[in-house]
Enzyme design. Sequence first.
Site, PDB file in Angstrom:
ATOM      1  N   CYS A   1      12.756  68.701  19.421  1.00 29.35           N
ATOM      2  CA  CYS A   1      13.184  67.364  19.853  1.00 29.35           C
ATOM      3  C   CYS A   1      13.545  67.331  21.332  1.00 29.35           C
ATOM      4  CB  CYS A   1      14.369  66.891  19.019  1.00 29.35           C
ATOM      5  SG  CYS A   1      14.021  66.841  17.260  1.00 29.35           S
TER       6      CYS A   1
ATOM      7  N   HIS B   1      18.547  61.831  23.122  1.00 24.22           N
ATOM      8  CA  HIS B   1      17.635  61.959  21.975  1.00 24.22           C
ATOM      9  C   HIS B   1      18.245  61.229  20.780  1.00 24.22           C
ATOM     10  CE1 HIS B   1      15.404  63.503  18.669  1.00 24.22           C
ATOM     11  NE2 HIS B   1      16.294  64.410  18.315  1.00 24.22           N
TER      12      HIS B   1
ATOM     13  N   ASN C   1      14.494  59.177  13.766  1.00 24.42           N
ATOM     14  CA  ASN C   1      14.456  60.308  14.698  1.00 24.42           C
ATOM     15  C   ASN C   1      13.001  60.732  14.860  1.00 24.42           C
ATOM     16  OD1 ASN C   1      14.412  62.886  15.802  1.00 24.42           O
ATOM     17  ND2 ASN C   1      16.253  63.579  14.734  1.00 24.42           N
TER      18      ASN C   1
HETATM   19  O1  UT7 Z   1      16.656  65.982  15.961  1.00 21.60           O
HETATM   20  C1  UT7 Z   1      16.964  67.360  15.909  1.00 21.60           C
HETATM   21  C2  UT7 Z   1      18.423  67.589  15.976  1.00 21.60           C
HETATM   22  N1  UT7 Z   1      19.005  67.233  14.731  1.00 21.60           N
HETATM   23  C3  UT7 Z   1      20.253  66.829  14.656  1.00 21.60           C
HETATM   24  O2  UT7 Z   1      20.929  66.727  15.641  1.00 21.60           O
HETATM   25  C4  UT7 Z   1      20.807  66.537  13.283  1.00 21.60           C
HETATM   26  C5  UT7 Z   1      22.281  66.814  13.217  1.00 21.60           C
HETATM   27  N2  UT7 Z   1      22.858  66.660  11.899  1.00 21.60           N
HETATM   28  C6  UT7 Z   1      22.936  65.467  11.253  1.00 21.60           C
HETATM   29  O3  UT7 Z   1      22.448  64.468  11.722  1.00 21.60           O
HETATM   30  C7  UT7 Z   1      23.747  65.422   9.986  1.00 21.60           C
HETATM   31  O4  UT7 Z   1      24.281  66.702   9.719  1.00 21.60           O
HETATM   32  C8  UT7 Z   1      22.981  64.921   8.722  1.00 21.60           C
HETATM   33  C9  UT7 Z   1      22.669  63.447   8.866  1.00 21.60           C
HETATM   34  C10 UT7 Z   1      21.693  65.709   8.540  1.00 21.60           C
HETATM   35  C11 UT7 Z   1      23.818  65.101   7.477  1.00 21.60           C
HETATM   36  O5  UT7 Z   1      25.028  64.368   7.621  1.00 21.60           O
HETATM   37  P1  UT7 Z   1      26.436  65.080   7.428  1.00 21.60           P
HETATM   38  O6  UT7 Z   1      27.430  64.049   7.681  1.00 21.60           O
HETATM   39  O7  UT7 Z   1      26.478  66.311   8.277  1.00 21.60           O
HETATM   40  O8  UT7 Z   1      26.425  65.440   5.894  1.00 21.60           O
HETATM   41  P2  UT7 Z   1      26.779  66.812   5.174  1.00 21.60           P
HETATM   42  O9  UT7 Z   1      25.562  67.647   5.055  1.00 21.60           O
HETATM   43  O10 UT7 Z   1      28.008  67.423   5.791  1.00 21.60           O
HETATM   44  O11 UT7 Z   1      27.174  66.302   3.729  1.00 21.60           O
HETATM   45  C12 UT7 Z   1      28.316  65.456   3.507  1.00 21.60           C
HETATM   46  C13 UT7 Z   1      28.287  64.941   2.065  1.00 21.60           C
HETATM   47  C14 UT7 Z   1      28.113  66.043   1.034  1.00 21.60           C
HETATM   48  O12 UT7 Z   1      28.820  65.639  -0.136  1.00 21.60           O
HETATM   49  P3  UT7 Z   1      30.275  66.219  -0.461  1.00 21.60           P
HETATM   50  O13 UT7 Z   1      30.118  67.695  -0.516  1.00 21.60           O
HETATM   51  O14 UT7 Z   1      31.151  65.768   0.663  1.00 21.60           O
HETATM   52  O15 UT7 Z   1      30.599  65.570  -1.776  1.00 21.60           O
HETATM   53  C15 UT7 Z   1      26.625  66.055   0.767  1.00 21.60           C
HETATM   54  O16 UT7 Z   1      26.341  66.525  -0.534  1.00 21.60           O
HETATM   55  O17 UT7 Z   1      27.166  64.076   1.895  1.00 21.60           O
HETATM   56  C16 UT7 Z   1      26.276  64.593   0.895  1.00 21.60           C
HETATM   57  N3  UT7 Z   1      24.904  64.390   1.374  1.00 21.60           N
HETATM   58  C17 UT7 Z   1      24.199  63.306   1.101  1.00 21.60           C
HETATM   59  N4  UT7 Z   1      24.481  62.190   0.387  1.00 21.60           N
HETATM   60  C18 UT7 Z   1      23.539  61.240   0.305  1.00 21.60           C
HETATM   61  C19 UT7 Z   1      24.179  65.222   2.142  1.00 21.60           C
HETATM   62  N5  UT7 Z   1      22.969  64.666   2.404  1.00 21.60           N
HETATM   63  C20 UT7 Z   1      22.953  63.471   1.755  1.00 21.60           C
HETATM   64  C21 UT7 Z   1      22.011  62.445   1.643  1.00 21.60           C
HETATM   65  N6  UT7 Z   1      22.336  61.349   0.926  1.00 21.60           N
HETATM   66  N7  UT7 Z   1      20.807  62.510   2.233  1.00 21.60           N
END
Ligand code: UT7
Length: 338
Positions: free
Chosen positions: A108, A255, A286
């Site tokens: 990216c 980005h 993205n």
């Molecule tokens: O472009 C290249 C560079 N990429 C980036 O910069 C991406 C950076 N990271 C992100 O954008 C975020 O980490 C994500 C959008 C990918 C994920 O969001 P997050 O807020 O970091 O979620 P998480 O993985 O910490 O999960 C939080 C909660 C979890 O549930 P509990 O354990 O709190 O009950 C996950 O199970 O959200 C849940 N979860 C989801 N729920 C619905 C994780 N993914 C999903 C989903 N839909 N897709």
Amino acid sequence: MLGIGAYRPQRVVSNAEVCELLDSTPEWIFERTGINNRRWISGDETIRSIAAAAGERALKNTPIDPTLIGAVILCTSSWLKLTPHGAPSVASDLGLNGVAAFDLTSGCGGFGYGLGVAADLIRAGSADYVLVIGAETMTVGLDKSDRGTAMIFGDGAGAVVVGPAEENGISPTVWGSDGENAEAIAQNLDFQAFQTRAQELQGTDPAVEPVGQMSLRMEGPKVFRWAAVTLPRALSAALDASGVAKEDIEVFIPHQANARINELMKKNLGLADNIPMANDIENTGNTSAASIPLAMEEMLVTGKAKGGQLALLLGFGAGLSYAGQVVVLPPAPSETSF
Ligand code: UT7
């Protein structure tokens, strides 16, 4: 940057549609990423066609004879073959057969790398004008049931023409990488593993797909933490390298990975609230190496930013790598992607 052009695929995909295959909700996706819609290629749209369409618009929006273009840089991680690479074919589609043409793969952060290389080619005298294209079809190989990636990525392409100027319009590039954590954004299989798996599966069970799926995986929270620590420092370094004071930045175009990361970066850097910040992610998703030129085009077309303003750019992602510059924005395009 003398001109800009972009291409947004026809098909608009809402969060609700993504959730038909993904265990998630439209509300969760918007709240955690800032995305409502993204574009996915359809019909005869391909990485080649969208790259060429963006490049063609950038050339039409630049008041130079296209034959002056001395190099085409295609920033992408989506070209489907390593050999031949994409830039020569795209250059030829644009009527530029014969020019220097190469691909640049840096996830990216790719557009930031490409813009830096283009500016340095011109400063060194290796080319007079360079066409830099960021193009991605992230949905080819996207596992639409993967909660870590399916809701984030989209397809699109943006391009700029870079050329000589009386006053420097692109600051030195501030860039870097963190190979120790490179696996945080990675394909699940490399070509060799893919081939081995294909051979293993061949003829074992007719119900089994003949090949395993090669797809992208991302440890989102790990990337988020890396971004929170590394990127504010990179932004400060970009300002130092440019000699431009933070107060003089008029537009912020990071980005489009996650709207929450961008809000955090803006706040941590101390940019004033009223500085317009790109939010193309909301309706484009993205698009990896295409996101910065797409977001720049959107801001210029909608009037959120104006040609000639000073903008701070920062690309980041796989690698984990980043590249940023302070730039003078190109004029608003007359041929747009909307
Ligand atoms: O472009 C290249 C560079 N990429 C980036 O910069 C991406 C950076 N990271 C992100 O954008 C975020 O980490 C994500 C959008 C990918 C994920 O969001 P997050 O807020 O970091 O979620 P998480 O993985 O910490 O999960 C939080 C909660 C979890 O549930 P509990 O354990 O709190 O009950 C996950 O199970 O959200 C849940 N979860 C989801 N729920 C619905 C994780 N993914 C999903 C989903 N839909 N897709």
